[in-house]
Design an enzyme around this catalytic site. Structure first.
Site, PDB file in Angstrom:
ATOM      1  N   ASP A 181       0.866  -1.178   0.000  1.00  0.00           N
ATOM      2  CA  ASP A 181       0.000   0.000   0.000  1.00  0.00           C
ATOM      3  C   ASP A 181       0.904   1.229   0.000  1.00  0.00           C
ATOM      4  O   ASP A 181       2.018   1.167  -0.503  1.00  0.00           O
ATOM      5  CB  ASP A 181      -0.953  -0.033   1.204  1.00  0.00           C
ATOM      6  CG  ASP A 181      -2.267   0.691   0.933  1.00  0.00           C
ATOM      7  OD1 ASP A 181      -2.220   1.909   0.670  1.00  0.00           O
ATOM      8  OD2 ASP A 181      -3.337   0.063   0.978  1.00  0.00           O
ATOM      9  N   HIS A 237       2.235   2.004  -3.170  1.00  0.00           N
ATOM     10  CA  HIS A 237       1.297   2.933  -3.800  1.00  0.00           C
ATOM     11  C   HIS A 237       1.792   4.374  -3.726  1.00  0.00           C
ATOM     12  O   HIS A 237       1.012   5.302  -3.918  1.00  0.00           O
ATOM     13  CB  HIS A 237      -0.084   2.815  -3.143  1.00  0.00           C
ATOM     14  CG  HIS A 237      -0.781   1.524  -3.435  1.00  0.00           C
ATOM     15  ND1 HIS A 237      -2.077   1.273  -3.060  1.00  0.00           N
ATOM     16  CD2 HIS A 237      -0.357   0.402  -4.077  1.00  0.00           C
ATOM     17  CE1 HIS A 237      -2.421   0.055  -3.443  1.00  0.00           C
ATOM     18  NE2 HIS A 237      -1.385  -0.488  -4.064  1.00  0.00           N
TER      19      HIS A 237
END
Length: 464
Positions: free
Chosen positions: A258, A281
């Site tokens: 993430d 991310h």
């Protein structure tokens, strides 16, 4: 920045784009404000480095978890030994809570609570490992594994490992299998309600959900910390900062499933310097404003970073229906390597299995600078500013931005976003100056000349 140069440059903008003189000086004001804030790295956290068990402050009292019955074989439950050692270390001035090297300590979810006596050092040289079975987890600690709270002037250091054993948690996530119920999972390491804290040299890996959370803290410095989890591990943010002020992250290497770094509500004066991110991310502010909540984030600096093969680069993400603001953000000296969305502001963020309702209120985004950003993008939209029609993004500044796509043209997409660029800006971001609510600028990679785009594009609500 040379103000005479900026006056000349912005004066040229007046002639080309018909910008008023008042707007020129307003733009100079925005630049000055974006340039004005910074965070002193050397004096931000008033703690001490101790390379051994003695210092000018006197001898240290060594509190070894092995002395309290810890076995360190990775199988025996060492939780009680850690708790007993903590009680002694926390109540003793000039103490060192030691997790020795060369051993693996199985520890269940535990809260290490202060306040503690002065000059506590938490020396982690061995490996602390979490139980790997979610069904055996104590429900009282549903969102935390190792939780340190109410500390002041504490140093975490060492070459050891904090291992969350997260693989079974990830497998049961609804993001891995939509038939599974969605539920929260523990954070591997949490520092909460603390001040003047330094974290140096640790390795954090395989968090059950988030790897490292800094919550409700003031004056924290994180140096040379490594965070790692597989690129497909769900919700495993590397370092997550919430409701905290005066936080410095330096020389950190983060690869996860993430956001490498996520910054959410109630944060101010955050500086990240020399950060390596990938996989992951990207570096994100948000998400903010979920469930019509109010969020405030101010004074955030990313200075010198490499983002490699990440799903996003530099991202600000907010939900529709929220309120509050993000102001005073500076991203500079960042290299992108094959990043899917290098620069993105998304006020239509929707991380939900159902479609999100269109709402008029939004978290305001104002005064964001991108400076010296270069590299390669996987997607054609190298820059995307998808902003609210009712609460537009404003004062977006781009300078010396050069993003290329190896096999095609690059684009800048704008919806209700206002700002300006100077120096090299590639792809062109003239849509920031456009009065059109929704427009696209496409740049030919060979000539770097702006091309007309005959289409109008809908905003697509997706989570990467």
């Amino acid at each position: 920045m040379d103000k005479l140069f900026m006056v000349s440059f912005l004066g040229m903008l007046m002639a080309v784009y018909g910008v008023s003189g008042n707007m020129v000086y307003a733009n100079i004001g925005v630049l000055n404000e974006l340039e004005s804030f910074d965070i002193e790295e050397d004096n931000e956290v008033n703690v001490f480095d101790i390379p051994s068990w003695t210092s000018e402050r006197g001898c240290k009292v060594l509190v070894n978890v092995d002395s309290f019955g810890a076995v360190g074989d990775g199988i025996s439950d060492d939780t009680q030994a850690f708790q007993k050692a903590w009680d002694i270390a926390c109540s003793t001035t000039q103490s060192v809570f030691l997790v020795p090297q060369g051993r693996q300590y199985l520890v269940n979810a535990t809260k290490f609570q202060g306040p503690c006596k002065d000059n506590l050092v938490i020396q982690i040289d061995g490996t602390i490992v979490a139980p790997d079975e979610p069904n055996d987890w104590d429900p009282k600690f549903s969102r935390a594994w190792l939780d340190f709270s109410k500390l002041n002037g504490v140093l975490f250091q060492g070459h050891g490992v904090i291992d969350g054993s997260g693989s079974k948690w990830w497998a049961s996530s609804c993001k891995k299998n939509k038939t599974n119920p969605c539920r929260g999972a523990p954070t591997a390491l949490t520092i909460d309600k603390s001040s003047a804290v330094k974290v140096k040299g640790l390795k954090i890996r395989n968090g059950q959900q988030m790897n490292f959370v800094i919550s409700q803290c003031d004056s924290v410095r994180v140096n040379a910390v490594q965070v790692s989890a597989p690129g497909d591990s769900p919700n495993t943010d590397g370092i997550h900062i919430t409701s905290s002020t005066n936080v410095v992250l330096q020389d950190c290497k983060i690869g996860t499933g993430d956001d490498c770094i996520s910054i959410v509500n109630g944060t101010s004066n955050i500086k990240m310097k020399r950060i390596f991110c990938g996989p992951g991310h990207g570096i994100s502010i948000g998400s903010l404003g979920k469930d019509n909540s109010t969020a405030i984030v101010t004074k955030v600096v990313v200075d010198t970073a490499i983002l490699r093969e990440t799903a996003n680069g530099l991202r600000i993400k907010t939900w529709q229906g929220g309120s509050g603001y993000v102001r005073g953000v500076r991203f500079q000296n960042v290299r992108m390597e094959n990043v899917s969305n290098p620069i993105i502001i998304d006020q239509f963020y929707c991380d939900s299995p159902k479609s999100c309702q269109n709402l008029t209120s939004a978290v305001e985004i104002n005064q964001v600078m991108y400076r010296n950003i270069s590299g390669t993008t996987k997607s054609a939209k190298a820059m995307k500013f998808a902003c609210s029609d009712t609460v537009p993004c404003s004062n977006i500044v781009l300078t010396n931005v050069n993003l290329e796509k190896k096999d095609g043209t690059v684009e800048t997409y704008c919806n209700s976003a206002q700002g300006f660029g100077y120096g090299i800006v590639h792809p062109s971001a003239e849509c920031l100056n456009s009065h059109d609510k929704d427009c696209m600028v496409i740049t030919d990679p060979a000539s770097k000349v702006e091309l007309a785009d005959p289409s109008r594009e809908e905003i697509v609500h997706t989570e990467l």
